[in-house]
Enzyme design. Structure first.
Site, short mmCIF file in Angstrom:
data_model
loop_
_atom_site.label_atom_id
_atom_site.label_comp_id
_atom_site.label_asym_id
_atom_site.label_seq_id
_atom_site.Cartn_x
_atom_site.Cartn_y
_atom_site.Cartn_z
N LYS A 1 -11.28 10.17 -0.82
CA LYS A 1 -12.21 10.12 -1.95
C LYS A 1 -12.59 11.54 -2.38
O LYS A 1 -12.55 11.87 -3.58
CB LYS A 1 -13.48 9.35 -1.55
N LYS B 1 -18.87 21.50 -2.86
CA LYS B 1 -18.38 20.53 -1.87
C LYS B 1 -16.89 20.25 -2.07
O LYS B 1 -16.13 20.17 -1.10
CB LYS B 1 -19.19 19.23 -1.95
#
Lengths: 299, 299
Positions: free
Chosen positions: A245, A177
């Site tokens: 983030k 990811k």
């Protein structure tokens, strides 16, 4: 090894936009479902469809063969697993926990080890595909952790995702990811720069975008985000604050593994800048407007 | 305005791999062709097919309605246009020169102005698609310069390219090519970094590449260059030394236009490094091996 199929009882914890949609698809697939979340409000539709509300993650996990989890960030996962009333208090030995959150890979490995001490297996499975993918059950799941547990959970994954890939040991899903997000951001920075150059030099930028899409510079970002940049449409989509983030996690992962990281280290500060200049709630494509502004163009 | 159609006489100057293939397609399209190049050897097949060899660009240009040009770099274009026996000495007023080379956008604007003083129009039309695209007549042509001249040259462009886009004033084609190259290199740096992370962390990198290709991180680079990186296949393809030249042009263009350029300025030094470490003649995908090596992996 027994594959866990419907109507086995499973649980889902964390019923935000993503989690609630995934839980709904688990029910559609025929699983018996226990649910828990910080706010009960979001659970109503699921309860109406037959899901059992549980006040804590520990209670939701108690009878579940598989426990899905989808919360915002690393500390939220830690609290949901190991805090008071957390999953670790209730989960039975042999249970599989699937964490769909996008969090730290190194923390994931730590969490997996702590759960393993109780006989519980943690798989990390961050997703891409967004709210629509969650609703449609077509998420891309990037999975790390024990391969046997992955195989046992096949029907669970099939209920929520379309492309489900086991990539390696615990944390591998999170690292994939991170790779996904750093590629998107670096590509977006390059495309934004290209469009700013085109605008400043008086090119037809839509013709430029089309021409570039026809060759080796083609990408999802060029086909999608670039259209947003040209149109000035920054309604999310995927909010810049979430990508900030994720880029912090990517930079951390690159550093933790001693990887030479020119692209992530180029792109990550741009996300900080975008958020710090008021773009937090906008789509990440607003990076294109930022680079235009930094180039002296009107937004 | 008269559109210039076959069997009008045209010329092509610069018969390297790209230029010779484009010249052959002009003959197939029915144009009468005069040719000139630094080395006559490459012209033999074209002469056998009926092209007329001319010893200088000036002679080749003398009867041509359109003069195509494809040479390596900015000084080569300047010499071919304005050097002794150059195109400017022979081209008739009203002629259109199409420069298919990838060169400086600012030099292009200068050349266009100098030709305009003689009544000759310069279009810049750098291409992508490589030798195979040139042979197949399927190049992507990114065109800058006068729109009327572009329209007049439609049949010429149709003979060599498939996607032919007029992007704006003189230099616009070169700027679009710079945009193309900077996007490719930044994407390649990001993909290389992602693969290095995957390798160091023990992921199945081919599974990773496939998973990433299925979502928002998808790109031509991920579908093609990344396969080369994983396989360690760096036979060109597109040589790193050519991409280094193109990235120097891109950085210059970004600077000339006052664009904030994080991606080009991240990627350009990596091409210098790749060439300086012996990768000049390898495919640009060798950037993936470079980043792996810089991350402490075996090539």
């Amino acid at each position: 090894m027994t594959r866990i199929e419907p109507p086995a009882r499973v649980a889902f914890i964390g019923l935000g936009i993503m989690g609630a949609a995934m839980a709904a698809n688990l029910m559609k697939a025929g699983f018996a479902l226990d649910i828990s979340s910080r706010s009960r409000g979001k659970a109503e539709a699921l309860e109406a469809a037959g899901a059992r509300w549980r006040d804590t993650g520990a209670e939701a996990a108690r009878e579940a063969a598989i426990i899905g989890l989808c919360v915002p960030d690393t500390p939220d996962v830690e609290a949901a697993l190991f805090g008071p009333g957390g999953v670790a208090e209730g989960a039975q030995p042999g249970a599989v926990v699937i964490d769909f959150s996008t969090i730290s890979a190194s923390a994931t490995r730590d969490f997996a080890q702590r759960l393993a001490e109780r006989g519980v297996t943690l798989l990390d499975s961050p997703v891409s595909g967004g709210p629509q993918g969650a609703i449609d059950g077509t998420l891309t799941c990037m999975v790390g952790g024990d391969a046997t547990a992955f195989a046992r959970a096949g029907a669970f994954f099939a209920a929520v995702g379309r492309t489900v890939t086991h990539l390696g040991p615990s944390g591998a899903g999170q690292l994939c990811k991170s790779a996904n997000q750093l590629i998107i951001c670096a590509t977006l920075a390059a495309v934004s720069e290209a469009l700013a150059l085109g605008r400043k030099a008086g090119l037809d930028v839509e013709a430029m975008r089309t021409a570039l899409s026809g060759g080796s510079a083609d990408s999802f970002v060029l086909r999608n985000h670039a259209k947003r940049v040209i149109a000035g449409n920054f309604t999310p989509g995927f909010r810049a604050e979430l990508m900030r983030k994720d880029m912090r996690l990517a930079v951390q992962a690159i550093r933790d593994h001693g990887v030479f990281g020119p692209a992530s280290n180029m792109a990550a500060p741009l996300l900080e800048l975008l958020v710090n200049r008021g773009g937090a709630k906008q789509d990440v494509a607003a990076l294109g407007r930022l680079i235009a502004e930094l180039s002296g163009l009107e937004g």
